[in-house]
Scaffold this motif. Structure first.
Motif, PDB file in Angstrom:
ATOM      1  N   ILE A 114     -36.060  -6.594  17.137  1.00 10.34           N
ATOM      2  CA  ILE A 114     -35.387  -5.826  16.119  1.00 10.34           C
ATOM      3  C   ILE A 114     -34.905  -6.231  14.962  1.00 10.34           C
ATOM      4  CG2 ILE A 114     -33.060  -4.470  16.204  1.00 10.34           C
ATOM      5  CD1 ILE A 114     -32.889  -4.702  19.246  1.00 10.34           C
ATOM      6  N   VAL A 115     -35.294  -5.797  13.941  1.00 10.38           N
ATOM      7  CA  VAL A 115     -34.830  -5.955  12.549  1.00 10.38           C
ATOM      8  C   VAL A 115     -33.829  -5.031  11.983  1.00 10.38           C
ATOM      9  CG1 VAL A 115     -35.557  -6.610  10.133  1.00 10.38           C
ATOM     10  CG2 VAL A 115     -37.027  -7.037  12.079  1.00 10.38           C
ATOM     11  N   VAL A 116     -32.679  -5.778  11.555  1.00  7.33           N
ATOM     12  CA  VAL A 116     -31.510  -5.020  11.082  1.00  7.33           C
ATOM     13  C   VAL A 116     -31.396  -5.042   9.534  1.00  7.33           C
ATOM     14  CG1 VAL A 116     -29.017  -4.371  11.371  1.00  7.33           C
ATOM     15  CG2 VAL A 116     -30.408  -5.314  13.268  1.00  7.33           C
ATOM     16  N   HIS A 117     -31.220  -4.047   8.530  1.00  5.71           N
ATOM     17  CA  HIS A 117     -31.131  -4.209   7.302  1.00  5.71           C
ATOM     18  C   HIS A 117     -29.793  -3.383   7.106  1.00  5.71           C
ATOM     19  CE1 HIS A 117     -35.340  -4.854   6.472  1.00  5.71           C
ATOM     20  NE2 HIS A 117     -35.542  -4.292   7.620  1.00  5.71           N
ATOM     21  N   LEU A 118     -28.921  -4.188   6.533  1.00  2.00           N
ATOM     22  CA  LEU A 118     -27.652  -3.568   5.913  1.00  2.00           C
ATOM     23  C   LEU A 118     -27.515  -3.668   4.442  1.00  2.00           C
ATOM     24  CD1 LEU A 118     -25.588  -5.832   8.373  1.00  2.00           C
ATOM     25  CD2 LEU A 118     -26.451  -3.444   8.930  1.00  2.00           C
ATOM     26  N   PHE A 119     -27.425  -2.270   3.871  1.00  2.00           N
ATOM     27  CA  PHE A 119     -27.330  -2.223   2.449  1.00  2.00           C
ATOM     28  C   PHE A 119     -26.097  -1.455   1.869  1.00  2.00           C
ATOM     29  CE2 PHE A 119     -32.039  -1.365   3.696  1.00  2.00           C
ATOM     30  CZ  PHE A 119     -32.455  -2.098   2.631  1.00  2.00           C
ATOM     31  N   LYS A 120     -25.865  -1.760   0.554  1.00  2.00           N
ATOM     32  CA  LYS A 120     -24.978  -0.948  -0.085  1.00  2.00           C
ATOM     33  C   LYS A 120     -25.800   0.465  -0.452  1.00  2.00           C
ATOM     34  CE  LYS A 120     -21.899  -4.136  -2.777  1.00  2.00           C
ATOM     35  NZ  LYS A 120     -21.861  -4.567  -4.115  1.00  2.00           N
ATOM     36  N   ALA A 121     -25.229   1.207  -0.838  1.00  2.00           N
ATOM     37  CA  ALA A 121     -26.028   2.713  -0.861  1.00  2.00           C
ATOM     38  C   ALA A 121     -27.010   2.485  -2.131  1.00  2.00           C
ATOM     39  CB  ALA A 121     -24.916   3.713  -1.292  1.00  2.00           C
ATOM     40  N   GLU A 122     -26.747   1.915  -3.288  1.00  3.45           N
ATOM     41  CA  GLU A 122     -27.569   1.878  -4.138  1.00  3.45           C
ATOM     42  C   GLU A 122     -28.905   1.203  -3.860  1.00  3.45           C
ATOM     43  OE1 GLU A 122     -24.526   0.201  -4.778  1.00  3.45           O
ATOM     44  OE2 GLU A 122     -23.575   2.134  -5.261  1.00  3.45           O
ATOM     45  N   ALA A 123     -28.792  -0.034  -3.331  1.00  4.18           N
ATOM     46  CA  ALA A 123     -29.830  -0.822  -2.709  1.00  4.18           C
ATOM     47  C   ALA A 123     -30.731   0.068  -1.625  1.00  4.18           C
ATOM     48  CB  ALA A 123     -29.535  -2.145  -2.459  1.00  4.18           C
ATOM     49  N   ARG A 124     -29.968   0.714  -0.614  1.00  3.88           N
ATOM     50  CA  ARG A 124     -30.790   1.354   0.100  1.00  3.88           C
ATOM     51  C   ARG A 124     -31.491   2.371  -0.534  1.00  3.88           C
ATOM     52  NH1 ARG A 124     -28.431   3.735   5.714  1.00  3.88           N
ATOM     53  NH2 ARG A 124     -30.196   4.663   6.564  1.00  3.88           N
ATOM     54  N   ALA A 125     -30.971   3.128  -1.701  1.00  2.00           N
ATOM     55  CA  ALA A 125     -31.929   4.275  -2.017  1.00  2.00           C
ATOM     56  C   ALA A 125     -33.055   3.710  -2.666  1.00  2.00           C
ATOM     57  CB  ALA A 125     -31.035   4.989  -3.260  1.00  2.00           C
ATOM     58  N   LEU A 126     -32.717   2.157  -3.553  1.00  2.00           N
ATOM     59  CA  LEU A 126     -33.836   1.785  -4.455  1.00  2.00           C
ATOM     60  C   LEU A 126     -34.963   1.422  -3.582  1.00  2.00           C
ATOM     61  CD1 LEU A 126     -34.764   0.394  -7.007  1.00  2.00           C
ATOM     62  CD2 LEU A 126     -33.662  -1.667  -6.352  1.00  2.00           C
ATOM     63  N   TYR A 127     -34.903   0.929  -2.205  1.00  2.00           N
ATOM     64  CA  TYR A 127     -35.915   0.189  -1.388  1.00  2.00           C
ATOM     65  C   TYR A 127     -36.472   1.247  -0.736  1.00  2.00           C
ATOM     66  CZ  TYR A 127     -34.563  -4.153  -3.304  1.00  2.00           C
ATOM     67  OH  TYR A 127     -34.404  -5.356  -4.391  1.00  2.00           O
ATOM     68  N   GLY A 128     -35.783   2.225  -0.156  1.00  4.68           N
ATOM     69  CA  GLY A 128     -36.298   3.446   0.649  1.00  4.68           C
ATOM     70  C   GLY A 128     -37.205   2.941   1.820  1.00  4.68           C
ATOM     71  N   LEU A 129     -36.374   2.228   2.631  1.00  9.62           N
ATOM     72  CA  LEU A 129     -37.171   1.858   4.034  1.00  9.62           C
ATOM     73  C   LEU A 129     -37.605   2.845   4.825  1.00  9.62           C
ATOM     74  CD1 LEU A 129     -35.633  -1.867   4.729  1.00  9.62           C
ATOM     75  CD2 LEU A 129     -37.758  -1.233   3.471  1.00  9.62           C
ATOM     76  N   GLU A 130     -36.448   3.805   4.942  1.00 11.60           N
ATOM     77  CA  GLU A 130     -36.843   5.015   5.881  1.00 11.60           C
ATOM     78  C   GLU A 130     -38.062   5.969   5.241  1.00 11.60           C
ATOM     79  OE1 GLU A 130     -32.208   4.976   5.812  1.00 11.60           O
ATOM     80  OE2 GLU A 130     -33.720   4.419   4.446  1.00 11.60           O
ATOM     81  N   ARG A 131     -38.337   5.815   4.067  1.00 10.77           N
ATOM     82  CA  ARG A 131     -39.306   6.549   3.621  1.00 10.77           C
ATOM     83  C   ARG A 131     -40.732   5.903   3.785  1.00 10.77           C
ATOM     84  NH1 ARG A 131     -36.151   6.963  -0.730  1.00 10.77           N
ATOM     85  NH2 ARG A 131     -37.379   5.420  -2.012  1.00 10.77           N
ATOM     86  N   MET A 132     -40.612   4.262   3.714  1.00  9.42           N
ATOM     87  CA  MET A 132     -41.579   3.605   4.068  1.00  9.42           C
ATOM     88  C   MET A 132     -42.220   3.586   5.325  1.00  9.42           C
ATOM     89  SD  MET A 132     -42.313  -0.391   3.052  1.00  9.42           S
ATOM     90  CE  MET A 132     -41.279   0.004   1.775  1.00  9.42           C
ATOM     91  N   TRP A 133     -41.305   3.492   6.408  1.00  9.57           N
ATOM     92  CA  TRP A 133     -41.683   3.280   7.710  1.00  9.57           C
ATOM     93  C   TRP A 133     -41.193   4.469   8.695  1.00  9.57           C
ATOM     94  CZ3 TRP A 133     -44.221  -0.478   9.455  1.00  9.57           C
ATOM     95  CH2 TRP A 133     -44.184  -1.800   8.620  1.00  9.57           C
ATOM     96  N   GLY A 134     -40.492   5.443   8.058  1.00  9.22           N
ATOM     97  CA  GLY A 134     -40.200   6.883   8.854  1.00  9.22           C
ATOM     98  C   GLY A 134     -41.561   7.363   9.596  1.00  9.22           C
ATOM     99  N   ALA A 135     -41.210   8.139  10.635  1.00  5.41           N
ATOM    100  CA  ALA A 135     -42.507   8.750  11.389  1.00  5.41           C
ATOM    101  C   ALA A 135     -42.978   9.827  10.688  1.00  5.41           C
ATOM    102  CB  ALA A 135     -41.765   9.064  12.640  1.00  5.41           C
TER     103      ALA A 135
END
Length: 149
Positions: A114-135
């Motif tokens: 399990i890998v856990v990513h904890l972001f501030k809102a701005e960084a989360r939007a910038l990196y967009g991991l959900e868009r990259m790894w989402g189904a």
């Protein structure tokens, strides 16, 4: 005299180079769901926002699950990371590695499967991991062409 070729790097790096392993050949840790429950409950208790769990089984070699959550401030994010590390340690998971916990917009916890990513809102939007790894980005297999009569 034959000898095996030695490939430099750690086992994790070698696995990353090899690519995803099919679920039929890889033995999953039976405690993944227990650890995942501990992580998500801890995040909820710490008032994390927008907690997302992405199933990476068969899609990535570095983990089976990815957890992404948002915190409001550096101090909250660091506390969330510390709490997850402590709670996993209490149930016998001693190998959690943490990056960025000393006041950054993004903290990564590597708990093996399990890998856990904890972001501030701005960084989360910038990196967009959900868009990259989402189904929703998975490309379905193409249907066989049907002849036109």
């Amino acid at each position: 005299m034959g000898s095996a070729v030695q490939v430099p790097g750690t086992p994790r790096k070698k696995a990353a180079v090899a690519g995803p392993v099919s679920t039929e050949t890889r033995e999953a840790d039976p405690r993944v769901e227990q650890f995942l429950d501990i992580i998500t409950t801890s995040l909820e208790d710490d008032k994390a926002e927008d907690i997302v769990v992405i199933d990476l089984t068969g899609r990535a070699s570095f983990a089976d699950r990815m957890v992404i959550a948002t915190g409001i401030a550096d101090r909250q994010i660091a506390a969330m990371a510390a709490h997850i590390d402590r709670k996993l340690g209490e149930v016998g998971h001693k190998r959690v590695r943490t990056e960025g916990a000393s006041g950054s917009d993004w903290v990564l916890l590597d708990a093996g499967d399990i890998v856990v990513h904890l972001f501030k809102a701005e960084a989360r939007a910038l990196y967009g991991l959900e868009r990259m790894w989402g189904a929703d980005l998975d490309v379905p297999p193409e249907a066989p062409a049907t002849p036109v009569e």
